[in-house]
Design a protein around this motif. Structure first.
Motif, short mmCIF file in Angstrom:
data_model
loop_
_atom_site.label_atom_id
_atom_site.label_comp_id
_atom_site.label_asym_id
_atom_site.label_seq_id
_atom_site.Cartn_x
_atom_site.Cartn_y
_atom_site.Cartn_z
N SER A 85 46.93 63.49 1.92
CA SER A 85 46.63 63.47 0.49
C SER A 85 45.18 63.83 0.24
CB SER A 85 46.93 62.08 -0.09
OG SER A 85 48.30 61.76 0.05
N GLY A 93 52.05 67.72 -1.55
CA GLY A 93 52.64 68.08 -2.83
C GLY A 93 52.12 67.30 -4.01
N GLN A 126 54.34 66.53 3.75
CA GLN A 126 54.86 67.15 2.54
C GLN A 126 54.59 66.30 1.30
OE1 GLN A 126 59.43 66.39 3.83
NE2 GLN A 126 59.26 67.28 1.79
N GLN A 183 55.98 70.51 -8.60
CA GLN A 183 55.32 69.83 -7.50
C GLN A 183 56.09 68.61 -7.03
OE1 GLN A 183 52.67 71.52 -6.01
NE2 GLN A 183 53.61 72.87 -7.52
N ALA A 239 57.11 68.62 -3.19
CA ALA A 239 56.72 67.53 -2.29
C ALA A 239 57.90 66.85 -1.64
CB ALA A 239 55.90 66.49 -3.06
#
Length: 510
Positions: free
Chosen positions: A413, A456, A452, A205, A209
């Motif tokens: 987020s 992520g 991104q 991750q 990200a």
């Protein structure tokens, strides 16, 4: 046995009590809400303007919104105009029940939706062939064999490898299988199950990200946002290296503390299962064929990077290069009998890899259909979307531009709790945030960066992530114990990401 059956029934009942709706359901609900919205929000439009900027020493122009030009549309009587969407529409029009089809067939090979969808299917098929050779799997197993007893190398090398996999081809779910192998070894080395999750799933991750080329997140988001695919890779490569090193440092500090006192681990109790196991010898195959497959993947990556930088390759060219990579890897697999591959296995693995991408491809198309309900995304045409963007822009534009960029990251987020699929989140949010970035004075590249990073990093903690829960499951770690451990790491990533997004805006990242 009876008690186990009762517990199983109890767990099943509990699981049925609440399930996070599938992304496709969420998109359809959003489609319904969008259709209702067309009855209450009048349509409006923006004028556009040409702006010039310098990129790689060359002056370029781009058509963007003129945020001061918005006006509501009116009919011949001077009344506000409403673009009401019904259940059905004919003649290529948009309706609630035909928005998935219209979304799927919209666009061209150069972008959303049909171009992005085909790009995803070809890329997925190509990497499906590479994975079928077993080279990736055996490479990691071989690494495990080579680093036994070398604790100082084992953690950073594994973390780096999994992070690279997340960055290059969106590795995520694959971490579950490797966690099964690595968890007993980690415990026997004096570490714990949490360290296993860090060097496998969390590492993927981190790479996911901060990727500069992941075809399942950043490439899709850039395509939807109208940003050249794989652009800005130099900055993202630096970001990937930095965050990977931070992840390695955090993991090694934690691992050294646990090695000194294993009882400090939040997973100490559940690790007893692995402490009682004997670890057999894990033999990993590696031959000339595996070396050639790895070199093919590496060479393709370098070739694509060169093509994008030197010749401005876009979706069609990039897809063709990755297809060639899959074809060559498949031939190597057949010639060297990697995993017993045959010619038919090349076709089967390509279809299987493309099939994995079918669901996110549908999400991209359906999300584009929602955009069509709201007006199609053309800011110079009369649409509800323009009115929404103007209102949202009124809120965000009141903030400093850096604050608007940061708020986009916070939004992504939070939204990731509901839609953990990178491609799904891109499909839902980028069609709206990209033009909103124009209004707020933020470049679309920064909007993609906010996407991104937000998409992520929160995958590391949100319980709605299937891959996270599966990895925790095979490592026998309760999510509550995981949250007690990783909240500090998440806070660190959030702080650093906020600095990156704001700095990218201040430096004019585009």
């Amino acid at each position: 046995m009876s008690q186990t059956h009762v517990e199983s029934q109890s767990v099943t009942t509990e699981n049925k009590t609440w399930q996070m709706p599938d992304t496709l359901i969420l998109i359809f609900v959003v489609g319904i809400l969008a259709s209702i919205l067309t009855y209450f929000v009048p349509a409006g439009h923006f004028d556009t303007q040409q702006v010039s900027y310098i990129a790689d020493g060359v002056e370029k122009t781009r058509t963007v919104i003129d945020p001061m030009s918005f006006s509501y549309a009116t009919d011949e009587n001077g009344d506000l105009q409403y673009n009401k969407v019904g259940l059905f529409a004919s003649g290529g029009g948009i309706g609630l029940m035909n928005f998935p089809f219209e979304g799927l067939v919209s666009g061209s090979k150069w972008g959303s939706a049909i171009g992005v969808i085909m790009f995803m299917l070809v890329i997925g098929g190509a990497f499906g062939v590479v994975m079928r050779t077993g080279t990736i799997d055996n490479g990691i197993l071989r690494l495990i064999d080579k680093t036994k007893g070398s604790e100082s190398l084992f953690i950073p090398v594994l973390f780096f490898l999994f992070s690279l996999g997340g960055a290059v081809f969106g590795m995520g779910e694959e971490a579950v299988a490797f966690a099964i192998i690595i968890a007993p070894l980690m415990v026997r080395l004096g570490y714990d199950g949490i360290t296993t999750v860090m060097v496998t799933y969390v590492a993927t991750q981190i790479g996911f990200a901060t990727s500069w080329m992941n075809p399942f997140s950043v490439a899709i988001a850039q395509g939807i946002a109208g940003v050249p695919v794989l652009s800005g890779m130099q900055m993202r490569m630096v970001m990937w290296v930095a965050f990977t090193l931070i992840g390695i440092a955090f993991t090694m500090m934690y691992a050294s503390r646990i090695k000194a006192n294993p009882e400090l681990s939040h997973s100490y109790g559940s690790d007893a299962h692995f402490r009682q196991q004997d670890i057999g010898n894990q033999d990993s195959r590696w031959n000339l064929g595996d070396t050639l497959v790895i070199l093919t993947v590496f060479a393709t990556t370098v070739w694509v990077v060169w093509g994008v930088v030197a010749h401005a390759w876009y979706i069609p060219e990039i897809a063709s290069q990755f297809f060639t990579m899959g074809f060559v890897a498949g031939i190597i697999g057949v010639v060297f009998r990697l995993n017993g591959m045959t010619v038919n296995d090349i076709a089967a693995s390509f279809k299987e890899g493309a099939g994995v991408m079918l669901a996110p491809a549908l999400l991209v198309g359906c999300a584009k259909g929602v955009l069509l309900i709201l007006g199609g995304g053309s800011t110079d045409e009369v649409s509800v979307l323009n009115s929404i963007l103007n209102s949202a822009g009124g809120v965000i534009s009141g903030l400093p531009e850096a604050g608007a960029a940061w708020l986009m990251y916070v939004f992504q987020s939070i939204f990731n709790f509901f839609v953990t699929s990178g491609s799904g989140q891109a499909a839902l949010t980028m069609p709206l945030l990209a033009p909103l970035a124009d209004i707020a004075g933020v470049t679309r590249q920064v909007a993609v960066l906010a996407f991104q990073l937000g998409d992520g990093f929160t995958n590391i903690i949100v319980p709605t992530s299937a891959s996270l829960m599966a990895t925790l499951g095979v490592c026998r770690i309760d999510w509550g114990n995981w949250a007690k451990f990783c909240w500090r790491f998440i806070l660190l990533l959030f702080t650093l990401s906020s600095i990156v997004v704001v700095s990218a805006h201040l430096l004019g990242f585009s």
